[in-house]
Design an enzyme around this catalytic site. Structure first.
Site, PDB file in Angstrom:
ATOM      1  CE  LYS A   1      -2.137  -1.236   3.848  1.00 26.78           C
ATOM      2  NZ  LYS A   1      -1.267  -2.311   4.146  1.00 26.78           N
TER       3      LYS A   1
ATOM      4  NE  ARG B   1      -4.877  -0.472   9.258  1.00 24.26           N
ATOM      5  CZ  ARG B   1      -3.554  -0.542   9.164  1.00 24.26           C
ATOM      6  NH1 ARG B   1      -3.241  -1.777   9.532  1.00 24.26           N
ATOM      7  NH2 ARG B   1      -2.774   0.226   8.671  1.00 24.26           N
TER       8      ARG B   1
ATOM      9  NE  ARG C   1       7.835  -2.138   6.198  1.00 24.35           N
ATOM     10  CZ  ARG C   1       6.681  -2.387   6.495  1.00 24.35           C
ATOM     11  NH1 ARG C   1       5.695  -1.900   5.546  1.00 24.35           N
ATOM     12  NH2 ARG C   1       5.955  -2.836   7.563  1.00 24.35           N
TER      13      ARG C   1
ATOM     14  NE  ARG D   1       6.086   0.091  10.130  1.00 23.82           N
ATOM     15  CZ  ARG D   1       5.020  -0.300   9.499  1.00 23.82           C
ATOM     16  NH1 ARG D   1       4.745   0.290   8.417  1.00 23.82           N
ATOM     17  NH2 ARG D   1       3.844  -1.115   9.987  1.00 23.82           N
TER      18      ARG D   1
ATOM     19  NE  ARG E   1       2.247  -4.966  11.210  1.00 24.52           N
ATOM     20  CZ  ARG E   1       3.266  -4.684  10.282  1.00 24.52           C
ATOM     21  NH1 ARG E   1       4.533  -4.995  10.743  1.00 24.52           N
ATOM     22  NH2 ARG E   1       3.201  -3.998   9.050  1.00 24.52           N
TER      23      ARG E   1
HETATM   24  P1  AP5 Z   1       5.032  -1.559   1.886  1.00 21.75           P
HETATM   25  O1  AP5 Z   1       4.614  -0.632   0.739  1.00 21.75           O
HETATM   26  O2  AP5 Z   1       5.728  -0.783   2.962  1.00 21.75           O
HETATM   27  O3  AP5 Z   1       3.734  -2.342   2.374  1.00 21.75           O
HETATM   28  P2  AP5 Z   1       2.059  -1.732   3.168  1.00 21.75           P
HETATM   29  O4  AP5 Z   1       1.142  -2.558   2.572  1.00 21.75           O
HETATM   30  O5  AP5 Z   1       2.416  -0.301   3.338  1.00 21.75           O
HETATM   31  O6  AP5 Z   1       2.574  -2.535   4.506  1.00 21.75           O
HETATM   32  P3  AP5 Z   1       2.565  -1.868   5.940  1.00 21.75           P
HETATM   33  O7  AP5 Z   1       3.212  -3.045   6.909  1.00 21.75           O
HETATM   34  O8  AP5 Z   1       2.956  -0.561   5.961  1.00 21.75           O
HETATM   35  O9  AP5 Z   1       0.902  -2.155   6.592  1.00 21.75           O
HETATM   36  P4  AP5 Z   1       0.481  -2.094   7.930  1.00 21.75           P
HETATM   37  O10 AP5 Z   1      -0.875  -2.104   7.523  1.00 21.75           O
HETATM   38  O11 AP5 Z   1       0.768  -3.369   8.626  1.00 21.75           O
HETATM   39  O12 AP5 Z   1       1.120  -0.865   8.564  1.00 21.75           O
HETATM   40  P5  AP5 Z   1       0.680   0.494   8.977  1.00 21.75           P
HETATM   41  O13 AP5 Z   1       1.815   1.262   8.774  1.00 21.75           O
HETATM   42  O14 AP5 Z   1      -0.555   0.917   8.020  1.00 21.75           O
HETATM   43  O15 AP5 Z   1       5.739  -2.670   1.467  1.00 21.75           O
HETATM   44  C1  AP5 Z   1       6.356  -3.624   2.255  1.00 21.75           C
HETATM   45  C2  AP5 Z   1       7.728  -3.947   1.803  1.00 21.75           C
HETATM   46  O16 AP5 Z   1       7.466  -4.709   0.789  1.00 21.75           O
HETATM   47  C3  AP5 Z   1       8.892  -2.718   1.603  1.00 21.75           C
HETATM   48  O17 AP5 Z   1       9.994  -3.291   1.870  1.00 21.75           O
HETATM   49  C4  AP5 Z   1       8.596  -2.611   0.265  1.00 21.75           C
HETATM   50  O18 AP5 Z   1       9.923  -2.141  -0.467  1.00 21.75           O
HETATM   51  C5  AP5 Z   1       8.351  -4.105  -0.237  1.00 21.75           C
HETATM   52  N1  AP5 Z   1       7.446  -4.024  -1.627  1.00 21.75           N
HETATM   53  C6  AP5 Z   1       6.231  -3.528  -1.837  1.00 21.75           C
HETATM   54  N2  AP5 Z   1       5.469  -3.720  -2.973  1.00 21.75           N
HETATM   55  C7  AP5 Z   1       6.288  -4.762  -3.581  1.00 21.75           C
HETATM   56  C8  AP5 Z   1       6.298  -5.654  -4.634  1.00 21.75           C
HETATM   57  N3  AP5 Z   1       5.273  -5.501  -5.229  1.00 21.75           N
HETATM   58  N4  AP5 Z   1       7.295  -6.489  -4.743  1.00 21.75           N
HETATM   59  C9  AP5 Z   1       8.158  -6.873  -3.823  1.00 21.75           C
HETATM   60  N5  AP5 Z   1       8.523  -5.936  -2.743  1.00 21.75           N
HETATM   61  C10 AP5 Z   1       7.608  -4.944  -2.515  1.00 21.75           C
HETATM   62  O19 AP5 Z   1       0.084   0.273  10.261  1.00 21.75           O
HETATM   63  C11 AP5 Z   1       1.004  -0.079  11.332  1.00 21.75           C
HETATM   64  C12 AP5 Z   1       0.103  -0.245  12.706  1.00 21.75           C
HETATM   65  O20 AP5 Z   1      -0.478   1.113  13.213  1.00 21.75           O
HETATM   66  C13 AP5 Z   1      -0.731  -1.452  12.807  1.00 21.75           C
HETATM   67  O21 AP5 Z   1      -0.346  -2.503  13.164  1.00 21.75           O
HETATM   68  C14 AP5 Z   1      -1.813  -0.674  14.033  1.00 21.75           C
HETATM   69  O22 AP5 Z   1      -1.390  -0.837  15.278  1.00 21.75           O
HETATM   70  C15 AP5 Z   1      -1.923   0.618  13.673  1.00 21.75           C
HETATM   71  N6  AP5 Z   1      -2.872   1.297  12.584  1.00 21.75           N
HETATM   72  C16 AP5 Z   1      -2.703   1.761  11.357  1.00 21.75           C
HETATM   73  N7  AP5 Z   1      -3.843   2.224  10.965  1.00 21.75           N
HETATM   74  C17 AP5 Z   1      -4.711   1.830  11.861  1.00 21.75           C
HETATM   75  C18 AP5 Z   1      -6.396   1.796  11.861  1.00 21.75           C
HETATM   76  N8  AP5 Z   1      -6.873   2.506  10.644  1.00 21.75           N
HETATM   77  N9  AP5 Z   1      -6.906   1.462  13.132  1.00 21.75           N
HETATM   78  C19 AP5 Z   1      -6.327   0.821  13.858  1.00 21.75           C
HETATM   79  N10 AP5 Z   1      -4.785   0.794  14.035  1.00 21.75           N
HETATM   80  C20 AP5 Z   1      -4.285   1.095  12.936  1.00 21.75           C
HETATM   81 MG    MG Z   2       2.515   0.947   4.888  1.00 24.24          MG
END
Ligand code: AP5
Ligand code: MG
Length: 220
Positions: free
Chosen positions: A13, A87, A126, A160, A171
Site C-alpha cells: 500500500k 480497518r 523493509r 520498524r 498483525r
Molecule cells: P509497503 O509498501 O511498506 O507495504 P504496506 O502495505 O504499506 O505495509 P505496512 O506494513 O505499512 O502495512 P500495515 O497495514 O501493517 O502498517 P501501517 O503502517 O499501516 O511494502 C512492504 C515491503 O515490501 C517494503 O519493503 C517494500 O519495499 C516491499 N514491496 C512493496 N511492494 C512490493 C512488490 N510489489 N514486490 C516486492 N516488494 C515489494 O500500520 C501500522 C500499525 O498502526 C498497525 O499495526 C496498527 O497498530 C496501527 N494502525 C494503523 N492504521 C490503523 C487503523 N486504521 N486502525 C487501527 N490501528 C491502526
Molecule cells: Mg505502509
C-alpha cells in the site's frame, strides 16, 4: 477523488501510494504513519499507543477517527489516498459520515490481494528513510545509490519495531479478524471496489492498478 488502499501488512500500500503521490500529485494519508509520528514526537497519545503498535495490535477506533478528521481538514479533500484506513467497520461508517458532511465520498477502494507467505519476506526486508519516510526493500526496492534516499538524499534509515517476525504474525492475525468485514462493507455498498494481484513486482502491480482504474472509468 478519494482513494482507499486496502490490504494486509506488507501488501505494498505504501509503495503504490508513493507512485500515486509522485506521478499524479495525490496527498497520502497513512494512519500508520500518523500514529508513528505521534510516537516519534513523544506526545501523550504517542506514549499511550506505543506498546500496542509495537505488538501489532489495532489502535482504538476513536483515536484513529479523530486523527483522520484532523488531517482531512488540512487537505482540500480533492485528491487524497487513505492508506490503511478504514480497518474496521466502525471506522468505515465514521469515515462515510465525516466525508458526507464535507460533500465528499470514497470514490474507489483498491483491495490488494497477496499470498500471506510473501508478506513475511517483504516486511522482513523493509527499511524506510528516517527523514522523509520513503519505503525500501533490501532486495526488491533498494535505493538507486546504496545508502542514499532517492527522494530526499538522506542517509539515515530505520526498521520498524513492528517488523519482527512474531509481531508480523500477530498483525496478520489481527488483520484477518478485523478487516475482512470492511471489504464486505464496501462490496455491499456497491462502491467501486477493485481487486488487484499485489504479489507481482512493484512496477507490474502499478501497471495492474492503472489498468483496473481505466476499466472502471477512473481518470487520474
Ligand atoms: P509497503 O509498501 O511498506 O507495504 P504496506 O502495505 O504499506 O505495509 P505496512 O506494513 O505499512 O502495512 P500495515 O497495514 O501493517 O502498517 P501501517 O503502517 O499501516 O511494502 C512492504 C515491503 O515490501 C517494503 O519493503 C517494500 O519495499 C516491499 N514491496 C512493496 N511492494 C512490493 C512488490 N510489489 N514486490 C516486492 N516488494 C515489494 O500500520 C501500522 C500499525 O498502526 C498497525 O499495526 C496498527 O497498530 C496501527 N494502525 C494503523 N492504521 C490503523 C487503523 N486504521 N486502525 C487501527 N490501528 C491502526
Ligand atoms: Mg505502509
Amino acid at each position: 477523488m478519494i482513494f482507499v488502499l486496502f490490504g494486509p501488512p506488507g501488501s505494498g500500500k505504501g509503495t503504490q501510494s508513493q507512485y500515486l503521490v509522485s506521478e499524479y500529485g495525490f496527498k497520502h494519508i497513512s494512519t500508520g504513519d500518523l500514529l508513528r509520528s505521534e510516537i516519534k514526537a513523544g506526545s501523550e497519545l504517542g506514549l499511550n499507543i506505543k506498546d500496542t503498535i509495537d505488538q501489532g495490535g489495532f489502535i482504538s477506533d476513536d483515536i484513529v477517527i479523530k486523527l483522520v478528521e484532523q488531517v482531512i481538514d488540512k487537505e482540500d479533500g480533492k485528491r487524497v489516498i487513505f492508506d490503511g484506513f478504514p480497518r474496521t467497520v466502525n471506522q468505515a461508517l465514521a469515515f462515510d459520515r465525516l466525508l458526507s458532511v464535507r460533500n465528499l465520498k470514497v470514490d474507489i477502494v483498491v483491495n490488494f490481494e497477496i499470498d500471506f507467505g510473501k508478506i513475511v519476506e517483504r516486511i522482513s526486508g523493509r527499511f524506510t528513510c528516517s527523514n522523509c519516510g520513503t519505503v525500501y526493500h533490501k532486495i526488491y526496492q533498494p535505493p538507486k545509490v546504496a545508502g542514499t534516499c532517492d527522494r530526499c538524499g538522506g542517509h539515515d534509515f530505520v526498521v520498524r519495531k513492528d517488523d519482527q517476525p512474531d509481531v508480523i504474525k500477530n498483525r496478520l492475525q489481527v488483520y484477518q479478524n478485523e478487516t475482512e468485514a470492511v471489504r464486505k462493507y464496501y462490496e455491499s455498498k456497491s462502491q467501486v471496489l477493485v481487486t488487484i494481484d499485489a504479489s507481482n513486482s512493484p512496477e507490474l502491480v502499478k501497471q495492474t492498478l492503472m489498468n483496473k482504474l481505466t476499466q472502471v472509468g477512473i481518470e487520474l
